[in-house]
Scaffold this motif. Structure first.
Motif, PDB file in Angstrom:
ATOM      1  N   GLU A  39     -11.790 -40.802  46.128  1.00  0.00           N
ATOM      2  CA  GLU A  39     -13.068 -40.749  46.854  1.00  0.00           C
ATOM      3  C   GLU A  39     -12.855 -40.297  48.309  1.00  0.00           C
ATOM      4  N   LYS A  40     -11.836 -40.868  48.929  1.00  0.00           N
ATOM      5  CA  LYS A  40     -11.520 -40.523  50.324  1.00  0.00           C
ATOM      6  C   LYS A  40     -11.143 -39.046  50.437  1.00  0.00           C
ATOM      7  N   ILE A  41     -10.336 -38.585  49.502  1.00  0.00           N
ATOM      8  CA  ILE A  41      -9.887 -37.188  49.535  1.00  0.00           C
ATOM      9  C   ILE A  41     -11.080 -36.248  49.341  1.00  0.00           C
ATOM     10  N   GLU A  42     -11.911 -36.577  48.374  1.00  0.00           N
ATOM     11  CA  GLU A  42     -13.068 -35.727  48.060  1.00  0.00           C
ATOM     12  C   GLU A  42     -13.999 -35.595  49.267  1.00  0.00           C
ATOM     13  N   LYS A  43     -14.250 -36.728  49.929  1.00  0.00           N
ATOM     14  CA  LYS A  43     -15.155 -36.745  51.084  1.00  0.00           C
ATOM     15  C   LYS A  43     -14.587 -35.899  52.218  1.00  0.00           C
ATOM     16  N   ARG A  44     -13.294 -36.054  52.461  1.00  0.00           N
ATOM     17  CA  ARG A  44     -12.658 -35.315  53.573  1.00  0.00           C
ATOM     18  C   ARG A  44     -12.645 -33.815  53.278  1.00  0.00           C
ATOM     19  N   ILE A  45     -12.390 -33.467  52.022  1.00  0.00           N
ATOM     20  CA  ILE A  45     -12.359 -32.042  51.664  1.00  0.00           C
ATOM     21  C   ILE A  45     -13.738 -31.430  51.832  1.00  0.00           C
ATOM     22  N   SER A  46     -14.770 -32.186  51.538  1.00  0.00           N
ATOM     23  CA  SER A  46     -16.108 -31.602  51.703  1.00  0.00           C
ATOM     24  C   SER A  46     -16.429 -31.399  53.189  1.00  0.00           C
ATOM     25  N   ASP A  47     -15.904 -32.271  54.075  1.00  0.00           N
ATOM     26  CA  ASP A  47     -16.067 -32.054  55.524  1.00  0.00           C
ATOM     27  C   ASP A  47     -15.295 -30.808  55.983  1.00  0.00           C
ATOM     28  N   ILE A 101      -6.540 -17.785  55.725  1.00  0.00           N
ATOM     29  CA  ILE A 101      -6.455 -19.240  55.892  1.00  0.00           C
ATOM     30  C   ILE A 101      -5.303 -19.728  55.005  1.00  0.00           C
ATOM     31  N   ILE A 102      -4.271 -20.266  55.642  1.00  0.00           N
ATOM     32  CA  ILE A 102      -3.137 -20.816  54.876  1.00  0.00           C
ATOM     33  C   ILE A 102      -3.521 -22.223  54.423  1.00  0.00           C
ATOM     34  N   VAL A 103      -3.328 -22.497  53.149  1.00  0.00           N
ATOM     35  CA  VAL A 103      -3.668 -23.814  52.602  1.00  0.00           C
ATOM     36  C   VAL A 103      -2.368 -24.529  52.209  1.00  0.00           C
ATOM     37  N   GLU A 104      -2.091 -25.605  52.906  1.00  0.00           N
ATOM     38  CA  GLU A 104      -0.848 -26.372  52.685  1.00  0.00           C
ATOM     39  C   GLU A 104      -1.177 -27.806  52.307  1.00  0.00           C
ATOM     40  N   ASP A 105      -0.348 -28.396  51.467  1.00  0.00           N
ATOM     41  CA  ASP A 105      -0.559 -29.809  51.129  1.00  0.00           C
ATOM     42  C   ASP A 105      -0.067 -30.724  52.241  1.00  0.00           C
ATOM     43  N   ALA A 126      -5.573 -10.059  60.710  1.00  0.00           N
ATOM     44  CA  ALA A 126      -6.369 -10.066  61.943  1.00  0.00           C
ATOM     45  C   ALA A 126      -6.348 -11.454  62.558  1.00  0.00           C
ATOM     46  N   SER A 127      -6.383 -12.478  61.711  1.00  0.00           N
ATOM     47  CA  SER A 127      -6.311 -13.859  62.205  1.00  0.00           C
ATOM     48  C   SER A 127      -5.653 -14.724  61.148  1.00  0.00           C
ATOM     49  N   VAL A 128      -4.975 -15.753  61.599  1.00  0.00           N
ATOM     50  CA  VAL A 128      -4.373 -16.709  60.664  1.00  0.00           C
ATOM     51  C   VAL A 128      -4.782 -18.111  61.076  1.00  0.00           C
ATOM     52  N   SER A 129      -5.477 -18.818  60.183  1.00  0.00           N
ATOM     53  CA  SER A 129      -5.835 -20.215  60.420  1.00  0.00           C
ATOM     54  C   SER A 129      -5.062 -21.072  59.419  1.00  0.00           C
ATOM     55  N   THR A 130      -4.971 -22.351  59.730  1.00  0.00           N
ATOM     56  CA  THR A 130      -4.216 -23.234  58.835  1.00  0.00           C
ATOM     57  C   THR A 130      -5.079 -24.416  58.403  1.00  0.00           C
ATOM     58  N   CYS A 131      -5.023 -24.712  57.122  1.00  0.00           N
ATOM     59  CA  CYS A 131      -5.776 -25.831  56.560  1.00  0.00           C
ATOM     60  C   CYS A 131      -4.772 -26.710  55.809  1.00  0.00           C
ATOM     61  N   VAL A 132      -4.608 -27.928  56.284  1.00  0.00           N
ATOM     62  CA  VAL A 132      -3.541 -28.803  55.794  1.00  0.00           C
ATOM     63  C   VAL A 132      -4.140 -30.138  55.364  1.00  0.00           C
ATOM     64  N   LEU A 133      -3.775 -30.609  54.184  1.00  0.00           N
ATOM     65  CA  LEU A 133      -4.312 -31.894  53.736  1.00  0.00           C
ATOM     66  C   LEU A 133      -3.683 -33.061  54.493  1.00  0.00           C
ATOM     67  N   LEU A 134      -2.343 -33.060  54.589  1.00  0.00           N
ATOM     68  CA  LEU A 134      -1.645 -34.207  55.186  1.00  0.00           C
ATOM     69  C   LEU A 134      -0.708 -33.745  56.295  1.00  0.00           C
ATOM     70  N   ASP A 135      -0.738 -34.445  57.405  1.00  0.00           N
ATOM     71  CA  ASP A 135       0.173 -34.109  58.502  1.00  0.00           C
ATOM     72  C   ASP A 135       0.968 -35.347  58.890  1.00  0.00           C
ATOM     73  N   LYS A 136       2.275 -35.141  59.065  1.00  0.00           N
ATOM     74  CA  LYS A 136       3.154 -36.223  59.537  1.00  0.00           C
ATOM     75  C   LYS A 136       3.596 -35.876  60.958  1.00  0.00           C
TER      76      LYS A 136
END
Ligand code: PRP
Length: 178
Positions: free
Chosen positions: A13-21, A95-99, A120-130
């Motif tokens: 549930e937490k993951i789903e909500k955050r991904i929708s944001d 958009i780079i998608v990383e776990d 032209a541009s590189v953005s990063t989308c990461v699920l978890l950051d340490k």
């Protein structure tokens, strides 16, 4: 498989909500654009699948496979490309998608690699950051969750190729990998 887990860190549930944001932010920032989402295999395959299904803008999808871990729990610091891009990123928004970002060496290497190929541009989308584990300055544009230094598995993340299919992110019992 669940016997090897000491705790569930992030449930479905937490993951789903955050991904929708995150998806809402990406849609706003890339309105009227068609970015290429580059999923870094293997760990990000589930995150990518859920993320792109929450997007309402058109996107293209490609995959890149790198490795710096092997079957170890500690990054070797050496990044190598195991599967290259299929699409031409020249002049495109990527958009780079990383776990997960741990030392940050993989994301840094991949960002530079894609820029070198003329994006032209590189953005990063990461699920978890340490953040405690970073070994360099890392730019994360869309972040799911900051986590501590525990070894986590599930939702795409593995230990020795196991646990990727757990539907949540969990902390692995230390005895499994020590
Ligand atoms: C993991 C993860 C990132 C990288 C992060 O990949 O998917 O790509 O490590 O670590 P870093 O920030 O220290 O570079 P891994 O090499 O384990 O491959 P996998 O995705 O196939 O499991």
């Amino acid at each position: 498989m669940t016997y090897d887990i000491s705790a569930i860190l992030l449930d479905e549930e937490k993951i789903e909500k955050r991904i929708s944001d995150l998806a809402a932010c990406i849609c706003k920032d890339f309105e009227n654009k068609t970015p290429i989402m580059i999923s870094v295999l293997k760990g990000s395959f589930i995150f990518l699948a859920d993320l792109v299904r929450s997007l309402t803008i058109p996107v293209e999808i490609d995959f890149l496979a790198v490795s710096s871990y092997g079957n170890s729990t500690v990054s070797s610091g050496v990044v190598s490309i195991k599967k290259d891009l299929d699409v031409d990123v020249t002049g495109r928004d990527v958009i780079i998608v990383e776990d997960i970002v741990d030392s940050g060496l993989s994301l840094k290497y991949i960002t530079e690699y894609i820029l070198k190929h003329g994006a032209a541009s590189v953005s990063t989308c990461v699920l978890l950051d340490k953040p405690e584990a970073h070994r360099d300055d890392i730019k994360i544009d869309y972040l799911g969750f900051e986590i501590g230094n525990d070894f986590v598995v599930g939702y795409g993340l593995d230990y020795a190729e196991k646990y990727r299919n757990l539907p949540y992110v969990a902390i692995l019992k230390e005895e499994i990998y020590s």
